[in-house]
Design a protein around this motif. Structure first.
Motif: not given
Length: 76
Positions: A19-30
């Motif tokens: 979840i923390e790793e997902f939160a740190s992704l760029s918006p495009k990767r999300k």
């Protein structure tokens, strides 16, 4: 150089949190992850999780999947 080494040591001491790793992704990767889950299908999503985070387990991917479905359901 030392600050980079310090970051590596500190990251090794922290447990992996998808979840923390997902939160740190760029918006495009999300958006890419969400598109794969909600449009392309679960297998595309799981493959993308594996590419982004090789250290992630199947349980980590399921946890992220549940998190994203919860976000989607609460937003509508």
């Amino acid at each position: 150089m030392r600050s980079g080494l310090r970051e590596i040591v500190e990251s090794a001491e922290k447990p992996f949190s998808i979840i923390e790793e997902f939160a740190s992704l760029s918006p495009k990767r999300k958006v890419l992850l969400c598109d794969h889950l909600f449009v392309e299908g679960r297998q595309a999503f799981y493959n993308t999780v594996e590419l982004l985070w090789p250290e992630a387990t199947n349980n980590d991917a399921k946890k992220l999947e549940k998190f994203l479905f919860t976000l989607k359901n609460r937003s509508h």
